[in-house]
Write a protein that holds these residues in place. Structure first.
Motif, short mmCIF file in Angstrom:
data_model
loop_
_atom_site.label_atom_id
_atom_site.label_comp_id
_atom_site.label_asym_id
_atom_site.label_seq_id
_atom_site.Cartn_x
_atom_site.Cartn_y
_atom_site.Cartn_z
N TRP A 70 0.84 -1.20 0.00
CA TRP A 70 0.00 0.00 0.00
C TRP A 70 0.87 1.25 0.00
CZ3 TRP A 70 -0.55 4.33 2.97
CH2 TRP A 70 -1.69 5.11 2.73
N VAL A 71 1.94 1.25 0.79
CA VAL A 71 2.84 2.40 0.84
C VAL A 71 3.44 2.65 -0.55
CG1 VAL A 71 5.05 3.22 1.73
CG2 VAL A 71 3.37 2.22 3.29
N GLN A 72 3.91 1.60 -1.21
CA GLN A 72 4.49 1.75 -2.54
C GLN A 72 3.46 2.28 -3.53
OE1 GLN A 72 7.93 0.91 -3.85
NE2 GLN A 72 6.91 2.41 -5.18
N ALA A 73 2.26 1.72 -3.50
CA ALA A 73 1.21 2.15 -4.42
C ALA A 73 0.85 3.62 -4.22
CB ALA A 73 -0.03 1.28 -4.25
N ASN A 74 0.83 4.06 -2.97
CA ASN A 74 0.46 5.45 -2.71
C ASN A 74 1.61 6.41 -3.01
OD1 ASN A 74 -2.33 6.20 -1.18
ND2 ASN A 74 -1.84 4.03 -1.06
N ALA A 75 2.83 5.95 -2.85
CA ALA A 75 3.96 6.77 -3.29
C ALA A 75 3.88 6.99 -4.80
CB ALA A 75 5.28 6.10 -2.92
N ASP A 76 3.53 5.93 -5.53
CA ASP A 76 3.36 6.06 -6.98
C ASP A 76 2.22 7.02 -7.30
OD1 ASP A 76 5.36 4.17 -7.21
OD2 ASP A 76 3.99 2.49 -7.57
N GLY A 77 1.11 6.91 -6.54
CA GLY A 77 -0.02 7.78 -6.78
C GLY A 77 0.28 9.23 -6.44
#
Length: 341
Positions: A70-77
């Motif tokens: 989730w952290v990685q996905a939100n960093a991308d977002g």
């Protein structure tokens, strides 16, 4: 953009702060992932039948992730959503103290701290900025943690969470203009930013907010000129609508398919208030108290319109940006109905 925000550092810090979550066996973990996938797929038809919104099949994918995912996905977002603001900061930046203040490691640590705090709490999220149509994230360890904390029936709670998050997926995939509208608001907000002012006294205002001695309650308020307030009011109206709509759908569908839905809602609403002084302070600072109000106010708006005009006429809200309720209309559904219906 990498020289402004160190996203790799943000992900490392955020993942470390978020932790792994509750201890589960490998078999249980596999079962949770499988059940969440099944519940998300089942929710699509339930949301469609209840709302009348038709979302194309196989557009936004559903991902069951751990906290680090989730952290990685939100960093991308964030990298996509913040691009207009970062570009503006970069264009205005000059060598010296300003460059130091927004150094990539500093901002990476700040973003990582935010992601770490939220990464241990978010149950699910629709990411509208992921190309090309967004993606739905379900955070398995957080779902397990909360269902244990509430003493909820696991199967009931997982479907209940999926109903809410799948509603968001349907909202955006059935109405693709919503994504473009939100991104346009972010771009407009970036255009109004007085970068020098933010960098000069932003730290003091953040400190005041943490101490509770300033005039503002959250970080969002710290950068709000009158023009920005107008943009944020539009965004607040949209987010209140989307969150309230999802709450109404999950509670409307719930009694038919989730036997313990009333107990889940009662316990979950109590949990939303936050526990502990640190948690309450961080919620206030990050504007999460305002988000809780969005759920409540948006749900009241949706219920008023649906009870008065019916679900089919309510869906006019998704016809285009001009039909979205303003922040004022979220609190006055009759005014919205008079204007739009």
């Amino acid at each position: 953009m990498g020289d402004v925000i160190d996203w790799d550092l943000a992900v490392r810090v955020g993942s470390r702060l978020a932790g792994d979550g509750p201890v589960v066996s490998s078999t249980e973990a596999q079962d949770v992932v499988a059940e969440l996938r099944e519940d998300a797929a089942r929710s699509t038809g339930l949301v469609r039948d209840y709302t009348g919104l038709l979302a194309p099949d196989n557009t936004a994918p559903v991902l069951v992730v751990d906290r680090a995912g989730w952290v990685q996905a939100n960093a991308d977002g964030f990298a996509v959503a913040l691009a207009p603001l970062v570009d503006r900061v970069t264009s205005k930046r000059t060598p010296g103290p300003v460059a130091t203040a927004i150094g990539s490691r500093v901002t990476g640590l700040e973003v990582g701290g935010l992601l770490g705090f939220l990464g241990g709490k978010v149950l699910g999220q629709f990411d509208p900025f992921h190309e090309p149509h967004g993606r739905l994230l379900l955070v398995a360890p957080n779902v397990v943690h909360v269902e244990r904390e509430l003493g909820a029936v696991p199967g009931d709670f997982r479907l209940w969470v999926c109903l809410h998050e799948e509603t968001h997926r349907v909202q955006f995939t059935a109405n693709p203009w919503l994504r473009d509208h939100l991104f346009a608001q972010i771009a407009a907000l970036a255009e109004t930013m007085d970068v020098a002012s933010i960098l000069d006294d932003g730290l003091k205002r953040v400190t005041d907010a943490i101490k509770g001695t300033g005039q503002t309650g959250s970080l969002v308020d710290l950068v709000s000129s009158p023009e920005q307030k107008e943009i944020l009011d539009r965004v607040t109206g949209v987010m209140s609508l989307l969150e309230g709509h999802a709450d109404v759908v999950m509670d409307g569908v719930g009694p038919e398919v989730i036997p313990s839905v009333d107990a889940i809602r009662r316990k979950f609403d109590k949990r939303r208030k936050g526990v502990g002084a640190l948690d309450r302070m961080l919620r206030r600072l990050l504007g999460l108290d305002a988000k809780m109000a969005q759920y409540r106010d948006g749900a009241m708006f949706v219920r008023r319109v649906v009870d008065t005009a019916g679900m089919e006429r309510f869906n006019a809200v998704f016809a285009g940006p001009e039909n979205l309720p303003s922040r004022t209309e979220i609190h006055d559904a009759d005014a919205w109905m008079k204007r739009v219906l």
